[in-house]
Design a protein around this motif. Structure first.
Motif, short mmCIF file in Angstrom:
data_model
loop_
_atom_site.label_atom_id
_atom_site.label_comp_id
_atom_site.label_asym_id
_atom_site.label_seq_id
_atom_site.Cartn_x
_atom_site.Cartn_y
_atom_site.Cartn_z
N LYS A 106 7.20 -0.53 -11.21
CA LYS A 106 6.60 -0.87 -10.47
C LYS A 106 6.55 -1.41 -9.60
CE LYS A 106 2.03 -0.95 -13.42
NZ LYS A 106 0.83 -2.09 -13.39
N ASP A 128 4.67 -2.41 -4.78
CA ASP A 128 3.80 -2.99 -3.92
C ASP A 128 3.82 -1.82 -2.89
OD1 ASP A 128 3.31 -5.24 -4.91
OD2 ASP A 128 4.20 -5.92 -3.59
N GLN A 187 -0.05 -1.78 -5.76
CA GLN A 187 0.52 -0.81 -6.47
C GLN A 187 0.74 -0.01 -6.92
OE1 GLN A 187 2.31 -4.26 -9.62
NE2 GLN A 187 3.62 -5.63 -8.52
N ILE A 188 2.07 0.68 -7.75
CA ILE A 188 2.06 1.68 -8.11
C ILE A 188 3.43 2.15 -9.18
CG2 ILE A 188 3.86 2.91 -6.09
CD1 ILE A 188 2.15 5.80 -6.12
N GLU A 189 2.92 2.99 -9.87
CA GLU A 189 4.64 3.29 -10.50
C GLU A 189 5.02 4.07 -10.51
OE1 GLU A 189 6.39 1.95 -14.68
OE2 GLU A 189 4.12 1.13 -13.48
N LYS A 233 1.94 7.45 -1.56
CA LYS A 233 1.25 8.06 -2.27
C LYS A 233 1.21 9.02 -2.89
CE LYS A 233 -2.33 5.03 -2.68
NZ LYS A 233 -3.44 4.43 -2.88
#
Length: 207
Positions: A2, A4, A15-17, A195
Motif C-alpha cells: 500500500k 499513500d 491509500q491504494i494497493e 489512480k
C-alpha cells in the motif's frame, strides 16, 4: 503493498494497493537495456542514404586513354575515387527496428515501474486535473511537492488544462496510460501515476 494517494495540493487522500506482480519485480539491467534498445531502434527514421555508382549522374565515357598518359587507368568519372563520384558501402534507406517478444516488453515495463518504487521515486496522485491551464500555478504546486523531472501517467485521456500547463515546465512530460513505456519512465526522475493509471497499468500487465 500500500502507498499513500496524494493530491496536487500535497494532501493525503487515502491509500491504494499496488500489485507485487507488477510493482514488486526485481529489476534486471539486461532486460531494461533490451527494451530501451528496441524502443530507440524502432523510432529511428532510417532515411540516411548515399549514392552508389548506378545512381550518380554523369557520362559513361572513359575519362582518358588506358595507356600512354602516365596516369593510373580509369574507367569512369563516377567512380568513388573521383570528385563527385559514388560512395562505396555507404548507408542506405532501411528499417532499424527489430522484433522483441511481448513477454519481454511487458517484463521490462514491470521492472521499470518496480525500480521507481524501489528508489522511492514513484508517487500516486488522485487525479491530474487542473481548473485552469496556467503554468505558474502548476509549477508552484510541483515545487511544493518536490517533484524532480516528473513524468505524469494518467488514465485513457489526459486533462487538457493540465497538459497545457505542463508544456512550459522544463524536463516534465505527461502520457496517457497506454503510452507508458520503459524509456520515458527511466529517463525521468520522478514517476507520478494517477489512480486511473494504476488501474489501467495493472489491467494491461496482468494479461
Amino acid at each position: 503493498m500500500k502507498v499513500d494517494v496524494i493530491t496536487l495540493d500535497n494532501k493525503v487522500q487515502g491509500q491504494i494497493e499496488l500489485s507485487n506482480d507488477i510493482f514488486g519485480v526485481a529489476p534486471r539491467k539486461d532486460i531494461l537495456f533490451r527494451v530501451v534498445n528496441w524502443q530507440l531502434a524502432k523510432r529511428r527514421a532510417g532515411t540516411h542514404s548515399t549514392k552508389v555508382i548506378s545512381e550518380v549522374s554523369g557520362t559513361t565515357k572513359k575519362p582518358f586513354a588506358q595507356k600512354g598518359t602516365g596516369r593510373a587507368r580509369q574507367g569512369s568519372l563516377r567512380s568513388p575515387q573521383m570528385r563527385g563520384g559514388a560512395t562505396i558501402f555507404g548507408p542506405v534507406v532501411r528499417e532499424h527496428g527489430f522484433s522483441l517478444l511481448k513477454k519481454v516488453r511487458a517484463l521490462g515495463l514491470k521492472m521499470a515501474l518496480s525500480s521507481k518504487l524501489e528508489e522511492k521515486k514513484l508517487v500516486v496522485i488522485d487525479t491530474e486535473k487542473c481548473s485552469t491551464p496556467k503554468t505558474k500555478e502548476l509549477s508552484s504546486k510541483l515545487e511544493a511537492l518536490k517533484f524532480v523531472k516528473p513524468l505524469f501517467i494518467g488514465g485513457e485521456t489526459l486533462d487538457n488544462n493540465f497538459v497545457l500547463a505542463l508544456k512550459n515546465i522544463i524536463n516534465s512530460d505527461a502520457l496517457p496510460s497506454q503510452g507508458a513505456n520503459v524509456y520515458d519512465i527511466l529517463k525521468h526522475n520522478t514517476l507520478v501515476l494517477t489512480k486511473d493509471a494504476v488501474e489501467n497499468l495493472t489491467k494491461r500487465l496482468s494479461k
